[in-house]
Design a protein around this motif. Structure first.
Motif, short mmCIF file in Angstrom:
data_model
loop_
_atom_site.label_atom_id
_atom_site.label_comp_id
_atom_site.label_asym_id
_atom_site.label_seq_id
_atom_site.Cartn_x
_atom_site.Cartn_y
_atom_site.Cartn_z
N ALA A 32 9.83 -25.36 -59.55
CA ALA A 32 9.50 -25.16 -61.22
C ALA A 32 8.17 -24.15 -61.26
CB ALA A 32 9.27 -26.47 -61.68
N VAL A 33 8.05 -23.40 -62.22
CA VAL A 33 6.81 -22.71 -62.43
C VAL A 33 6.24 -23.14 -63.83
CG1 VAL A 33 7.88 -20.77 -62.70
CG2 VAL A 33 5.74 -20.36 -62.27
N LEU A 34 4.88 -23.35 -63.69
CA LEU A 34 4.35 -23.66 -65.21
C LEU A 34 3.40 -22.54 -65.72
CD1 LEU A 34 3.59 -25.63 -67.33
CD2 LEU A 34 1.43 -26.03 -66.11
N ILE A 35 3.81 -21.99 -66.90
CA ILE A 35 3.07 -20.51 -67.34
C ILE A 35 2.61 -20.98 -68.60
CG2 ILE A 35 3.84 -18.42 -68.28
CD1 ILE A 35 6.34 -18.44 -66.58
N ASP A 48 7.61 -33.20 -59.49
CA ASP A 48 6.18 -33.19 -59.50
C ASP A 48 5.60 -32.51 -60.71
OD1 ASP A 48 6.45 -34.40 -56.94
OD2 ASP A 48 5.80 -32.50 -55.92
N LEU A 49 6.19 -31.16 -61.00
CA LEU A 49 5.47 -30.52 -62.44
C LEU A 49 5.79 -31.31 -63.72
CD1 LEU A 49 5.45 -26.62 -61.57
CD2 LEU A 49 3.96 -28.40 -61.11
N ARG A 50 7.16 -31.80 -63.67
CA ARG A 50 7.58 -32.38 -64.71
C ARG A 50 6.96 -33.71 -65.00
NH1 ARG A 50 13.98 -32.18 -65.51
NH2 ARG A 50 13.85 -31.55 -67.90
N ALA A 51 6.51 -34.51 -63.91
CA ALA A 51 5.62 -35.53 -63.93
C ALA A 51 4.21 -35.32 -64.74
CB ALA A 51 5.94 -36.38 -62.61
N ALA A 52 3.85 -34.14 -64.03
CA ALA A 52 2.50 -33.91 -64.29
C ALA A 52 2.26 -33.26 -65.93
CB ALA A 52 1.84 -32.80 -63.43
N TYR A 53 3.37 -32.74 -66.33
CA TYR A 53 3.13 -32.00 -67.67
C TYR A 53 4.63 -32.17 -68.29
CZ TYR A 53 0.05 -28.94 -65.12
OH TYR A 53 -0.88 -28.47 -64.36
N PRO A 54 4.43 -33.76 -68.90
CA PRO A 54 5.77 -34.39 -69.43
C PRO A 54 5.92 -33.62 -70.72
CG PRO A 54 4.03 -35.98 -69.33
CD PRO A 54 3.60 -34.83 -68.49
N HIS A 55 5.15 -32.96 -71.24
CA HIS A 55 5.46 -32.71 -72.76
C HIS A 55 5.60 -31.36 -72.81
CE1 HIS A 55 4.73 -36.57 -73.89
NE2 HIS A 55 3.31 -36.63 -73.51
N GLU A 56 5.63 -30.32 -71.58
CA GLU A 56 5.57 -28.95 -71.74
C GLU A 56 7.27 -28.55 -72.06
OE1 GLU A 56 2.81 -27.45 -70.76
OE2 GLU A 56 3.58 -25.67 -71.17
N PRO A 57 7.10 -27.42 -72.98
CA PRO A 57 8.63 -26.99 -73.45
C PRO A 57 9.15 -26.32 -72.09
CG PRO A 57 6.89 -25.86 -74.66
CD PRO A 57 6.01 -27.16 -74.01
N GLY A 58 10.38 -26.64 -71.96
CA GLY A 58 11.15 -26.38 -70.68
C GLY A 58 12.39 -25.28 -70.71
N ILE A 59 12.55 -24.55 -69.78
CA ILE A 59 13.73 -23.76 -69.45
C ILE A 59 14.38 -24.05 -68.24
CG2 ILE A 59 14.72 -21.49 -69.22
CD1 ILE A 59 12.45 -20.37 -70.48
N ASP A 60 15.73 -24.71 -68.35
CA ASP A 60 16.36 -25.25 -67.03
C ASP A 60 17.04 -24.09 -66.44
OD1 ASP A 60 18.13 -26.49 -65.59
OD2 ASP A 60 18.35 -27.91 -66.80
N VAL A 61 16.84 -23.78 -65.50
CA VAL A 61 17.64 -22.78 -64.41
C VAL A 61 18.34 -23.24 -63.39
CG1 VAL A 61 15.93 -20.97 -65.26
CG2 VAL A 61 15.57 -22.11 -63.36
N THR A 62 18.98 -24.26 -63.66
CA THR A 62 19.86 -24.82 -62.52
C THR A 62 20.81 -23.95 -62.12
OG1 THR A 62 19.43 -27.02 -63.54
CG2 THR A 62 21.45 -26.83 -62.12
#
Ligand code: NIG
Ligand code: FE
Length: 424
Positions: A32-35, A48-62
């Motif tokens: 994951a990458v946080l921008i 790890d990044l989802r746990a650290a930034y739980p409220h960040e809007p996301g784009i899922d690129v599975t």
């Protein structure tokens, strides 16, 4: 914004990849990458990044690969007209340098460029830049060189500056007034050399301060080749450019070995490009230097020639190898770095991992922008690609179609693979 769940995220972190270290991708599985705004804030495992930034809007690129945007460090993308007729001629066996010496080749594009207005130049160049972008190039170097007279060379720079400020593709600029001997100096190559070094370069310096005060100074490049500029003339131009504070590049050994690569090393050039006929001594000099060796496999392919840049020798000598398209109307009208990678794997025997590193972090070094682009590391620009495939080795293996699904440039997301089949 958190782009997450990538099957593989390639960071390319850790600086230029010299010699046999080429191909160190820094793979994070389920990455994951946080921008934030235009920049990368963090890179890591999705969990790890989802746990650290739980409220960040996301784009899922599975199921998709994330990698840095390609940096194309050698293009001649601004020109007028085309040379489709000449291509037919070359197919009958007339050599490239012979067509040039007879007033065709580069000179034919010069004629078509000199008569084009800036509006025409911009409107013909824009779709090429957009095609580059859609194929994953987020930063490209762009050369002048189809004017060969002060006013037209500056018009080309002006067109490139305007296109850069339009975006989304970001440009690095190169002055290539020494691309060929101007037709007016056909019988006096030394006279044209003097014009470039004593008149054009000082004017360029002033002009740049007025027209592009917030841009770094452009590179100055020379086509060091039989029937273009010999080694002494190349040295004269590049030395003068260096005195005036310009960073340097050189076209060396595309057809003949004149010693241009060693000259580049001696003068501290950012890169030496082509390097098809480079001698072992010149390769050894490159390997001991920070001058990046830029290979342009689309060019021998475009000219249907047999020999490609000897990548194994450059890597064995510990050189920093990069890849570019050379996009130009004569030898390689191709906007796609993916195609350059495919050729490099087949004819230069690079692995996909090596080709990817050569087209991202090492090519960023070739244009001295590695502080901003070329890898996915906190603090760098958020310039990255989301591929439609889940394994990076699909790059190089596949060719002729576009594997890029989305391009992120300075944190903005552009979709490129939708809409083809929609009717109005
Ligand atoms: O890099 N070698 C010189 N310049 C270009 C070709 C330009 C042209 O033919 O218009 C190159 O191959
Ligand atoms: Fe070139």
């Amino acid at each position: 914004m958190l782009i997450h769940s990538a099957s593989q995220l390639l960071t390319l972190s850790g600086g230029p990849q010299r010699g046999r270290a080429l191909g160190t991708l820094g793979i994070i599985e389920n990455g994951a990458v946080l921008i934030r705004d235009e920049k990368i804030v963090a890179v890591g495992k999705t969990a790890d990044l989802r746990a650290a930034y739980p409220h960040e809007p996301g784009i899922d690129v599975t199921g998709n690969v994330i990698l840095p945007g390609f940096v194309d460090p050698h293009t001649h993308v601004v020109w007028g007209g085309d040379r489709a007729g000449e291509f037919e001629k070359k197919l009958t066996g007339i050599p490239y340098l012979e067509i040039l010496a007879a007033g065709g080749g580069i000179i034919s594009t010069v004629r078509q460029t000199r008569t084009a207005s800036i509006e025409t130049l911009i409107s013909q160049t824009r779709p090429r830049l957009l095609r580059m972008f859609a194929h994953g190039t987020t930063t490209a170097e762009a050369k002048t060189g189809y004017g060969l007279q002060t006013a037209t060379e500056l018009r080309l720079l002006k067109a490139l500056l305007a296109l850069d400020s339009e975006g989304p593709l970001e440009l690095a600029f190169t002055f290539l007034g020494a691309h060929a001997i101007a037709p007016e100096f056909k019988d006096n190559p030394q006279g044209y050399t003097e014009l470039v070094s004593e008149t054009m370069l000082p004017i360029l310096r002033q002009w740049w301060e007025t027209h592009a005060p917030h841009q770094p100074p452009p590179f100055v490049d020379v086509f060091c080749e039989t029937k273009a500029f010999d080694l002494a003339q190349s040295r004269q131009i590049l030395q003068k450019a260096r005195e005036l504070g310009f960073p340097l590049k050189i076209h060396a050994d595309e057809f003949d070995n004149l010693g241009g690569a060693s000259l580049a090393v001696e003068l501290g050039a950012a890169s030496a490009d082509h390097l098809v006929r480079t001698s072992d001594a010149d390769i050894a000099a490159l390997g001991k230097s920070d001058t990046v060796a830029v290979a342009l496999p689309c060019t021998p392919f475009g000219l249907a020639e047999r020999d490609y840049t000897p990548a194994a020798k450059i890597l064995d000598a510990d050189g920093i190898l990069a890849l570019a398209t050379d996009c130009n109307p004569g030898t390689a009208w191709n906007e796609s770095m993916q195609f350059a990678l495919a050729l490099a794997c087949r004819y230069m025997k690079l692995t996909p991992a090596q080709a990817i590193a050569a087209a991202t972090i090492n090519s960023a070094h070739a244009i001295r922008r590695a502080d901003k682009v070329g890898s996915l590391e906190p603090g760098k620009q958020a310039d990255l690609l989301i591929l439609s495939v889940g394994d990076y080795r699909q790059l190089g293996y596949r060719f002729g179609t576009n594997l890029v699904k989305q391009v992120v440039k300075k944190g903005r997301v552009y979709s490129v693979d939708v809409g083809y089949y929609r009717t109005a």
